[in-house]
Design a protein around this motif. Structure first.
Motif, PDB file in Angstrom:
ATOM      1  N   HIS A 281     -44.777 -50.512 -35.660  1.00  0.00           N
ATOM      2  CA  HIS A 281     -43.585 -50.161 -34.875  1.00  0.00           C
ATOM      3  C   HIS A 281     -42.318 -50.539 -35.644  1.00  0.00           C
ATOM      4  CE1 HIS A 281     -41.314 -50.531 -30.792  1.00  0.00           C
ATOM      5  NE2 HIS A 281     -40.862 -49.565 -31.548  1.00  0.00           N
ATOM      6  N   ILE A 282     -41.462 -49.555 -35.834  1.00  0.00           N
ATOM      7  CA  ILE A 282     -40.163 -49.829 -36.446  1.00  0.00           C
ATOM      8  C   ILE A 282     -39.091 -49.459 -35.428  1.00  0.00           C
ATOM      9  CG2 ILE A 282     -38.532 -49.136 -38.259  1.00  0.00           C
ATOM     10  CD1 ILE A 282     -40.905 -48.561 -40.056  1.00  0.00           C
ATOM     11  N   CYS A 283     -38.163 -50.354 -35.248  1.00  0.00           N
ATOM     12  CA  CYS A 283     -37.056 -50.056 -34.341  1.00  0.00           C
ATOM     13  C   CYS A 283     -35.824 -49.703 -35.174  1.00  0.00           C
ATOM     14  CB  CYS A 283     -36.783 -51.243 -33.431  1.00  0.00           C
ATOM     15  SG  CYS A 283     -35.470 -50.907 -32.280  1.00  0.00           S
ATOM     16  N   LEU A 284     -35.327 -48.514 -34.979  1.00  0.00           N
ATOM     17  CA  LEU A 284     -34.162 -48.049 -35.718  1.00  0.00           C
ATOM     18  C   LEU A 284     -32.927 -48.258 -34.846  1.00  0.00           C
ATOM     19  CD1 LEU A 284     -34.639 -46.303 -38.415  1.00  0.00           C
ATOM     20  CD2 LEU A 284     -33.537 -44.527 -37.116  1.00  0.00           C
ATOM     21  N   VAL A 285     -32.018 -49.105 -35.278  1.00  0.00           N
ATOM     22  CA  VAL A 285     -30.805 -49.333 -34.489  1.00  0.00           C
ATOM     23  C   VAL A 285     -29.700 -48.488 -35.118  1.00  0.00           C
ATOM     24  CG1 VAL A 285     -29.222 -51.067 -33.570  1.00  0.00           C
ATOM     25  CG2 VAL A 285     -31.609 -51.671 -34.012  1.00  0.00           C
ATOM     26  N   MET A 286     -29.297 -47.458 -34.415  1.00  0.00           N
ATOM     27  CA  MET A 286     -28.409 -46.431 -34.977  1.00  0.00           C
ATOM     28  C   MET A 286     -27.062 -46.467 -34.270  1.00  0.00           C
ATOM     29  SD  MET A 286     -28.694 -43.550 -36.912  1.00  0.00           S
ATOM     30  CE  MET A 286     -30.426 -43.183 -36.851  1.00  0.00           C
ATOM     31  N   ASP A 287     -25.974 -46.591 -35.011  1.00  0.00           N
ATOM     32  CA  ASP A 287     -24.686 -46.725 -34.325  1.00  0.00           C
ATOM     33  C   ASP A 287     -23.913 -45.400 -34.223  1.00  0.00           C
ATOM     34  OD1 ASP A 287     -23.701 -46.414 -36.841  1.00  0.00           O
ATOM     35  OD2 ASP A 287     -22.407 -48.173 -36.806  1.00  0.00           O
ATOM     36  N   THR A 288     -24.600 -44.291 -34.403  1.00  0.00           N
ATOM     37  CA  THR A 288     -23.917 -43.006 -34.168  1.00  0.00           C
ATOM     38  C   THR A 288     -24.845 -42.055 -33.433  1.00  0.00           C
ATOM     39  OG1 THR A 288     -22.850 -41.096 -35.173  1.00  0.00           O
ATOM     40  CG2 THR A 288     -24.620 -42.099 -36.436  1.00  0.00           C
ATOM     41  N   LYS A 289     -24.227 -41.225 -32.612  1.00  0.00           N
ATOM     42  CA  LYS A 289     -25.036 -40.216 -31.928  1.00  0.00           C
ATOM     43  C   LYS A 289     -24.915 -38.871 -32.648  1.00  0.00           C
ATOM     44  CE  LYS A 289     -25.191 -42.078 -27.303  1.00  0.00           C
ATOM     45  NZ  LYS A 289     -24.548 -42.091 -25.997  1.00  0.00           N
ATOM     46  N   ASP A 290     -24.083 -38.856 -33.707  1.00  0.00           N
ATOM     47  CA  ASP A 290     -23.849 -37.637 -34.464  1.00  0.00           C
ATOM     48  C   ASP A 290     -25.138 -37.211 -35.172  1.00  0.00           C
ATOM     49  OD1 ASP A 290     -23.168 -35.683 -36.181  1.00  0.00           O
ATOM     50  OD2 ASP A 290     -21.622 -36.816 -37.269  1.00  0.00           O
TER      51      ASP A 290
END
Ligand SMILES: Nc1ccn([C@@H]2O[C@H](COP(=O)(O)OP(=O)(O)OP(=O)(O)O)[C@@H](O)[C@H]2O)c(=O)n1
Ligand SMILES: O=C(CO)[C@H](O)[C@H](O)COP(=O)(O)O
Length: 425
Positions: A281-290
């Motif tokens: 399991h990798i959790c990707l923390v993404m700060d854009t919704k683009d």
């Protein structure tokens, strides 16, 4: 790694209550099933016999205390049970000589809701002692009699919430229930002269595994009526419920991982299963919704390249929205994609949050903080400065079992349109 005094562990039931994760919805559906209209959920406790010497393992340390990835086997089993928020008390039966070792394990890994009782000379006697502790209404005991009791061996670390719920639900309806598995080998009965007396038809028989669950009164009364012979040589709690309570236990299909760690090779198998689970399991923390940003391409590339790994996307910590969910997933690998900000503070917040969750007490947590360099928005020097800060910070957090690294991806927007994922390869 030395244990650190730490804040209380995350209460998974609180986050499950948010009804966000797939397991939460499964659980809620099953809970609804477990709780017919107008009836309350049963009070549930668990008894874990952990007083054996593990003769078949052939090592001096009793197998429940043997290290698996540097952590005692029993700690994994306790973690599996305490993650289930509807199990109120967990009573562990340990021999007098291992009582202190057990207390240290509880303290070091911050196990919760555990009470210790003295084990007996046989497994049945150890279980009986655990049941007595739950039955007796002692004035200063924090334990109270449950409606349903789960019995589970301390040396079966991979018990999941769904099978626990299934046996508890069935126990409430039938009085007793237990997990079963298909037989791997045929069972035969030898005669006294060492020759075959008869064999059992394999397809018609099953291996009895754990967990099992009982209406408390059913199993406690059965143990009270037990003969010394039962207590000395018996190996099957479901049989006691049948013999003394006339209860035909409901049998529930369990997973192969419910097997009992018995031989030395089982410790290696347990280690492989744990490694596989935490790397899945990798959790990707993404700060854009683009969706057009290269950060999202990175997500696609990761999903493609690691197609056996579950990759979930979350918003960063400062939004607070996905915070509970990140923690409830018990994920140990994080990739933080920083598009909107090159602010080092964001990564510090995530690391703080991971630390507070105490995940890293159990296993190392890996965090990769990704930045993009396109020369246009933020100058190279500033990005490098971020990376240098992360490098210093990484040294600090490594002591707390969090492995942090920064990654700068050269992303020349001028030459490659953002929708072209080849710029990442
Ligand atoms: N007097 C005993 C004997 C066993 N157990 C527990 O019962 C579970 C299942 O028993 P088993 O696998 O047979 O454990 P051991 O008796 O330790 O192993 P062995 O038979 O190889 O000696 C284990 O968690 C074990 O610690 C117990 O609580 N008290
Ligand atoms: O097998 C079992 C189910 O019925 C029990 O889990 C238990 O492990 C049996 O213990 P032992 O190995 O001491 O017989």
């Amino acid at each position: 790694m030395e244990p650190r005094p730490a804040a209380p562990r995350p209460r998974l039931c609180d986050s499950l209550g948010a009804d966000q994760t797939p397991s939460a919805s499964t659980l809620n559906a099953a809970r609804a099933e477990a709780r017919p209209a107008g009836r309350r959920a049963p009070a549930v406790a668990a008894v874990l016999p952990a007083g054996g010497s593990g003769e078949r393992m052939g090592v001096p340390t009793p197998k429940q205390f043997c290290p698996v990835l540097e952590r005692p086997l029993i700690s994994y089993t306790l973690q599996a049970l305490e993650r289930v928020c509807w199990i109120k008390d967990i009573v562990v039966a340990v021999t007098g000589e291992n009582m202190e070792a057990m207390k240290c394990i509880i303290q070091k890994y911050q196990h919760q809701r555990i009470s210790l009782v003295e084990a007996g000379v046989t497994r049945h006697r150890s279980i009986f002692n655990g049941l007595k502790a739950l039955a007796e209404d002692q004035p200063d005991s924090k334990l109270s009699k449950p409606e349903v009791v789960i019995i589970h061996d301390a040396v079966r670390p991979f018990v999941e919430e769904d099978v626990l719920l299934k046996v508890v639900t069935a126990a409430k309806e039938y009085g007793a229930a237990g997990a079963i598995r298909p037989l791997v080998s045929t069972v035969i009965s030898p005669s006294a002269d060492g020759c075959l007396d008869h064999s059992l038809e394999r397809a018609r028989h099953r291996a009895s595994e754990m967990p099992q669950a009982f209406l408390f009164d059913v199993i406690y009364e059965a143990y009270q009526q037990c003969s010394d012979y039962d207590l000395e040589f018996g190996t099957e709690c479901l049989q006691l419920a049948l013999k003394y309570g006339h209860i035909k236990a409901k049998l529930v299909e369990g997973s192969p991982d419910l097997w009992k760690v018995t031989y030395k090779r089982d410790l290696y198998a347990a280690e492989s299963i744990i490694k596989e689970r935490i790397s899945q399991h990798i959790c990707l923390v993404m700060d854009t919704k683009d969706e057009n940003h290269v950060g999202h391409r990175l997500e696609e590339v990761l999903k493609d390249a690691l197609n056996h790994v579950k990759v979930t996307s979350r918003l960063p910590c400062h939004t607070g929205r996905d915070l509970d969910q990140i923690m409830s997933e018990q994920c140990y690998s994080y990739v933080c994609v920083n598009v909107m900000t090159s602010d080092f503070e964001e990564i510090r917040k995530l690391v703080d949050m991971l630390e507070e969750s105490n995940l890293s007490i159990l296993y190392p947590v890996v965090v990769i903080s990704v930045y993009f360099l396109d020369y246009k928005s933020v100058p190279f020097d500033q990005k490098m400065e971020n990376l240098m800060q992360i490098r210093e910070y990484a040294k600090e957090v490594k002591k707390r079992n969090i492995l942090l690294c920064g990654l700068l991806i050269y992303y020349p927007q001028v030459f490659y349109p953002p929708q072209d994922p080849s710029c990442l390869t």
